[in-house]
Scaffold this active site. Sequence first.
Site, PDB file in Angstrom:
ATOM      1  N   GLU A   2      -5.943   3.590 -10.106  1.00  0.00           N
ATOM      2  CA  GLU A   2      -4.714   4.083  -9.456  1.00  0.00           C
ATOM      3  C   GLU A   2      -4.919   5.572  -9.215  1.00  0.00           C
ATOM      4  O   GLU A   2      -4.783   6.374 -10.142  1.00  0.00           O
ATOM      5  CB  GLU A   2      -3.507   3.859 -10.374  1.00  0.00           C
ATOM      6  CG  GLU A   2      -3.126   2.410 -10.570  1.00  0.00           C
ATOM      7  CD  GLU A   2      -2.401   1.814  -9.372  1.00  0.00           C
ATOM      8  OE1 GLU A   2      -2.150   2.539  -8.389  1.00  0.00           O
ATOM      9  OE2 GLU A   2      -2.100   0.610  -9.416  1.00  0.00           O
ATOM     10  N   CYS A  39       2.144  10.752  -7.446  1.00  0.00           N
ATOM     11  CA  CYS A  39       1.022  10.273  -6.625  1.00  0.00           C
ATOM     12  C   CYS A  39       1.516   9.719  -5.292  1.00  0.00           C
ATOM     13  O   CYS A  39       0.858   9.860  -4.277  1.00  0.00           O
ATOM     14  CB  CYS A  39       0.243   9.213  -7.379  1.00  0.00           C
ATOM     15  SG  CYS A  39       1.289   7.879  -7.946  1.00  0.00           S
TER      16      CYS A  39
END
Length: 480
Positions: A250, A284
């Site tokens: 991720e 993010c």
Amino acid sequence: MSTLDRYYNYIDGAWQGADNWMEILDPATDEPYAEIAEASTEDADAAMAAARRCVKAGALSSVRPAQRVTWLLAIAEEIKALTEEAALVLCRENGKPLDVARGEFEESARYFEYYAGMADKIEGTSIPLGDDYIDFTSYEPLGVSVQIVPWNFPPSICARSLAPALAAGNAVIVKSPEVSPLAMTFLMMACERAGLPRGAVNLLCGKGSVVGSHLVKHRDANQVVFTGSVPTGQRILRDAAERATPSVMELGGKSAGIVHAEADIEQVIDSVKNGIFFNAGQVCSAMSRLLVHRSRYEEVVTRARELAEGLTIGPGVDNHDLTPLVSRDQLEQVESMCRRAIEAGATCVTGGERVSDTSGYFMRPTLITGAAVDSAIFQEEVFGPVLVLHPFDTEEEAIELANGTEFGLVAGVFDTQLDRALRTARRLRGGQVFVNEWFAGGVETPFGGVGLSGFGREKGQEALYSYVQTRNIAVRIKSA
Ligand code: NAD
């Protein structure tokens, strides 16, 4: 002897100190707040041995799955009980608003509840091979899952991977970040209070290049789940490749929202506030670029400027809109990216620099226009409260601009014309596309990237299958 509060590593069901202690600073004041035991590679070996013993004994994997449901629900309840205390620690070590810190623990509890609901439903299939065979598949835990967590949402990112891994019957070693590691210890406390078997969860705080790397390369690691930056992810993938250890990655993003001509501008501005200024932009999946149809461009820039200049800036404990960045390094990095953008010819509509009259790491909310499409500020992750705005003329051009980076984490579309909104959404590169609300979705919706944003999925039912391996058993039946 230090007078700061001390936090410990959690190994084999016990809290452990260390020879070295890492000082954790308060980002709102730049003053020491607490310290945490710095784990060594010997500690990592001890955690691995404990996790391996747990796996070998089948303490999680051989019990009736209903027992794992009970454990996970109990962990969720313990997290809820610890939330007030834990949220204050997270707020002080990380800088984020207290309410956001509370929300993070609420979300952490929710991950455990959600995956508790799946822990007894990991069912295989029966495959017909004719009367001479019985064939079936089962999903089995991988063994020891090594999970490496970044500093921006430490408890909730930890819970996001820990809950499905435990639901599937794996033992876990979590490596917390060097910056903002304290609040994660409350998740371990919740696991301990819920009565999880020894060795089922372990938490180590230490240097990524020492303890993190040692865990990734360890011969007993059966999986690596990494959430963090692209360069670290690439290094970990190279290390994991040595033993072909399966990985979930991720990584970062440079996500764009597209504002079509008929968009509802109130929805857009609400999403700008949440999308790029929430958690001071250290997300993010932040909305770091906004591509606006030329007919609405000036209006959106003006409204975004009013929004940015109206935000309150101050410490997280007072729940300001914009709180400090996590560290001095992060502040310097964000400020330097803004400076370079302006030197390269972009315009800073507002912000672009730190708040000068404080020792805390406060960055002004920033809007950049006129950046070249191939410039760093348009292409690279900033990880701060910095939004790049850019006009477009056609649907095709908007999609090309949005998809024109090496990342592909999330994307967004704002439009009241459903056909066009869905048409655009289908063509955007990324694991998740938001329509008319940035960060729509929840623990139930799968999340993850393509390209440099990584691979594998977290959240939702799909993530559970990142934590299992399929076994097929084929049985020959003797004829009568
Ligand atoms: P980072 O890559 O610097 O560090 C992340 C973790 O990796 C830390 O725990 C660190 O100690 C560890 N680490 C460092 N080197 C290592 C090594 N060689 N081996 C093993 N572990 C090592 O990231 P960060 O600065 O903490 O976090 C910010 C980044 O994380 C941003 O790029 C952001 O986009 C990304 N992120 C992604 C997601 C997602 O779900 N896609 C979520 C949050 C943050």
